[in-house]
Design an enzyme around this catalytic site. Structure first.
Site, PDB file in Angstrom:
ATOM      1  N   LYS A 130       0.730  -1.123  -0.163  1.00 21.42           N
ATOM      2  CA  LYS A 130       0.038  -0.041  -0.129  1.00 21.42           C
ATOM      3  C   LYS A 130       0.685   1.226   0.026  1.00 21.42           C
ATOM      4  O   LYS A 130       1.863   1.167   0.704  1.00 21.42           O
ATOM      5  CB  LYS A 130      -0.821  -0.082   1.316  1.00 21.42           C
ATOM      6  CG  LYS A 130      -1.715   1.116   1.412  1.00 21.42           C
ATOM      7  CD  LYS A 130      -2.822   0.899   2.733  1.00 21.42           C
ATOM      8  CE  LYS A 130      -3.670   1.697   2.843  1.00 21.42           C
ATOM      9  NZ  LYS A 130      -4.689   1.569   4.046  1.00 21.42           N
ATOM     10  N   SER A 204      -9.487   1.905   3.064  1.00 23.52           N
ATOM     11  CA  SER A 204      -8.470   2.744   2.219  1.00 23.52           C
ATOM     12  C   SER A 204      -7.499   1.971   1.227  1.00 23.52           C
ATOM     13  O   SER A 204      -6.872   2.682   0.472  1.00 23.52           O
ATOM     14  CB  SER A 204      -7.943   3.803   3.226  1.00 23.52           C
ATOM     15  OG  SER A 204      -6.962   3.091   4.049  1.00 23.52           O
ATOM     16  N   SER A 228      -9.872  -0.598   6.788  1.00 21.79           N
ATOM     17  CA  SER A 228      -9.125  -0.579   5.648  1.00 21.79           C
ATOM     18  C   SER A 228      -8.539  -1.732   4.952  1.00 21.79           C
ATOM     19  O   SER A 228      -8.258  -1.634   3.731  1.00 21.79           O
ATOM     20  CB  SER A 228      -8.125   0.562   5.907  1.00 21.79           C
ATOM     21  OG  SER A 228      -8.830   1.776   5.926  1.00 21.79           O
TER      22      SER A 228
END
Length: 526
Positions: A130, A204, A228
């Site tokens: 990420k 996210s 997330s």
């Protein structure tokens, strides 16, 4: 003042330049369909062996490399191709670095040829990571334009552990602006859901979710503070795991929700992949590295082998008392519960929600001291100053979901923060007593009230295929939150969205939670 539009175009162009031109999708595939998961096969860019490789998870790939069925270079090249296709299909990649990855893969192949062994349990296996998790030699912009040229000089702690275990970094994925949405939009554009591009991939960690759903990665590393890694897993039909705070090193993961040292709400890093067994392997690798020797904030807790005695007692949470899940989600839960009830290894009991609204009130609540439309905000105790200052540095507009989650609060003083954290701890104690009173080993529940939602609608954070039968005809919402969720949910638009559930364990019981998840997945899917 910088020109935000120009900076965004530059950042997108820089990212696009990392995608090899030879892996461009052929024009014959356009216009692309809503469901884009079969583009790897239809593109003609991967040969038969490469398609075989990308359809495997971490454990079989690591074994195949160790057994010399595949070389690390072969595996890495296959996933570079797959990630390039996934990017064109869903806009999930922040940066692809083929040359660096292939060089690392060759070094690992050479080591294996010379020494007759692998360097570790992830030898030669590609991993994606990420955006906001630091990787040496790369930027971790955290979803903000101003930081695109800020190159990390060292790996984050978790990333270093996985690299030491033999992993091959090859791809960094998009997260949403401010890393605090259950959707995935930023200056790099919107990331799409591979199952249905009219829907969001969750957030996210939405880039990882979309990449994994496209089979563009065997393993991703994300982070979770309010859903997330769980939200993208549910939206994209993959697996993820959120560990307890203090079990996995978090050092080196950039965040702008609050200044360093703030512990009101803490994020944790977690794996995302294609099987529960792969998630368990990553957790074991991290524990075996003894990260507590270098980070005293972590628990000294080696990975334990779980020996379940008797039936697994599973609590079922059908409705949190605030927003009732829509029909398709209810049907998925009913299906799983029916399977478990018919299995002699499980005892299934109903679990009543405990003051679910209170959990959100502690995070974002109407201000009891200031004007009625202001809020106290445990996520953003500075009132969002760090976020909005970061946007201003590059003249970057705030996404509507950034404004929704960040922009309604105000800065808290020391006493207010202390009082809110004390209330948080008291609520945790109450929930713990409620859990223990139920006498359950784990909890089975929906991940959210709907399948993957439409853009700009993922505004509720508590916790088969979609079809037109799931309209909530005749149901009257119990409150404004439920009314908003139901008003933005359209089962016709949500065609093809995965239906996923989550297994919840008691804090600190990662081993038991993963063991329960394996058993439940096995029982429900067979």
């Amino acid at each position: 003042m910088p020109d935000g539009v120009a900076l965004a175009k530059k950042a997108i162009a820089a990212r696009d330049a990392t995608i090899p031109k030879e892996y461009a999708l052929p024009e014959s595939l356009f216009p692309l369909p809503k469901d884009r998961r079969d583009l790897l096969q239809r593109s003609g860019l991967l040969d038969k062996k490469e398609l075989e490789i990308v359809n495997q998870g971490v454990i079989p790939l690591a074994k195949a490399i160790a057994d010399k069925k595949y070389t690390s270079v072969e595996v890495t090249k296959a996933f570079i191709k797959a990630a390039a296709i996934a990017q064109q299909a869903t806009n999930c990649v922040l940066e692809l670095f083929p040359e660096e990855a292939l060089q690392r893969a060759k070094e690992l192949d050479d080591y294996q040829a010379k020494n007759g062994k692998t360097v570790g349990p992830l030898h030669g296996v590609p991993i994606s990571i990420k955006d906001h998790i630091r990787q040496k030699g790369h930027a971790a912009p955290c979803g903000f334009l101003y930081a695109v040229d800020q190159i990390a000089d060292k790996d984050s702690h978790l990333f270093a552990i996985l690299r030491e275990a033999g992993a091959v970094p090859y791809c960094r994925t998009i997260n949403c602006q401010a890393v605090m949405h259950l959707e995935c939009r930023s200056a790099w554009g919107a990331t799409l859901n591979p199952h249905n591009v009219d829907l969001v991939p969750g957030g996210s960690t939405g880039g990882e979710g979309a990449l994994l759903a496209m089979r563009g990665s065997p393993l991703g590393i994300g982070s979770d503070i309010g859903g997330s890694v769980r939200s993208p897993a549910a939206a994209c039909g993959i697996f993820s795991f959120k560990p307890s705070i203090g079990r996995v090193p978090n050092t080196g993961a950039e965040t702008l929700s609050a200044a360093p040292g703030y512990e009101g709400i803490i994020s944790t890093l977690g794996p995302m992949g294609h099987s529960v067994e792969d998630l368990e392997l990553i957790m074991k690798i991290v524990a075996d590295a003894k990260p507590w020797n270098y980070d005293p904030s972590l628990q000294v807790k080696p990975w334990r082998k779980v020996e379940q005695k008797g039936k697994l007692r599973v609590g079922v949470l059908r409705d949190d008392g605030v927003v009732r899940p829509v029909g398709s989600v209810q049907r998925a839960l009913d299906y799983a519960v029916d399977k478990l009830k018919k299995n002699p290894n499980f005892e299934v009991v109903e679990y009543k929600p405990y003051k679910s609204e209170r959990s959100w009130e502690l995070i974002v609540s109407r201000d009891r001291l200031w004007k009625a439309d202001a809020q106290t905000h445990l996520y953003f105790p500075d009132g969002g100053k760090l976020v909005y200052d970061s946007l201003a540095k590059a003249d970057e507009p705030a996404d509507p979901m950034t404004d929704w989650i960040v922009g309604q609060g105000r800065a808290l003083d020391r006493d207010e923060i202390i009082n809110l954290v004390a209330e948080r701890d008291a609520y945790r104690m109450e929930v713990a007593h409620h859990w223990q009173g139920a006498g359950i080993d784990c909890l089975l529940s929906p991940v959210g009230p709907t399948p993957a939602p439409q853009p700009f609608t993922a505004k509720y954070w508590n916790v088969d295929k979609q079809d037109e039968k799931d309209k909530q005809d005749g149901y009257k919402p119990r409150n404004d939150k439920e009314k908003e969720i139901y008003s933005t949910y359209d089962p016709e638009v949500a065609q093809g969205a995965p239906l996923c559930l989550q297994v919840i364990g008691y804090v600190g019981h990662e081993e038991e939670t993963i063991d329960a998840m394996k058993k439940i997945v096995d029982a429900v899917t067979k």
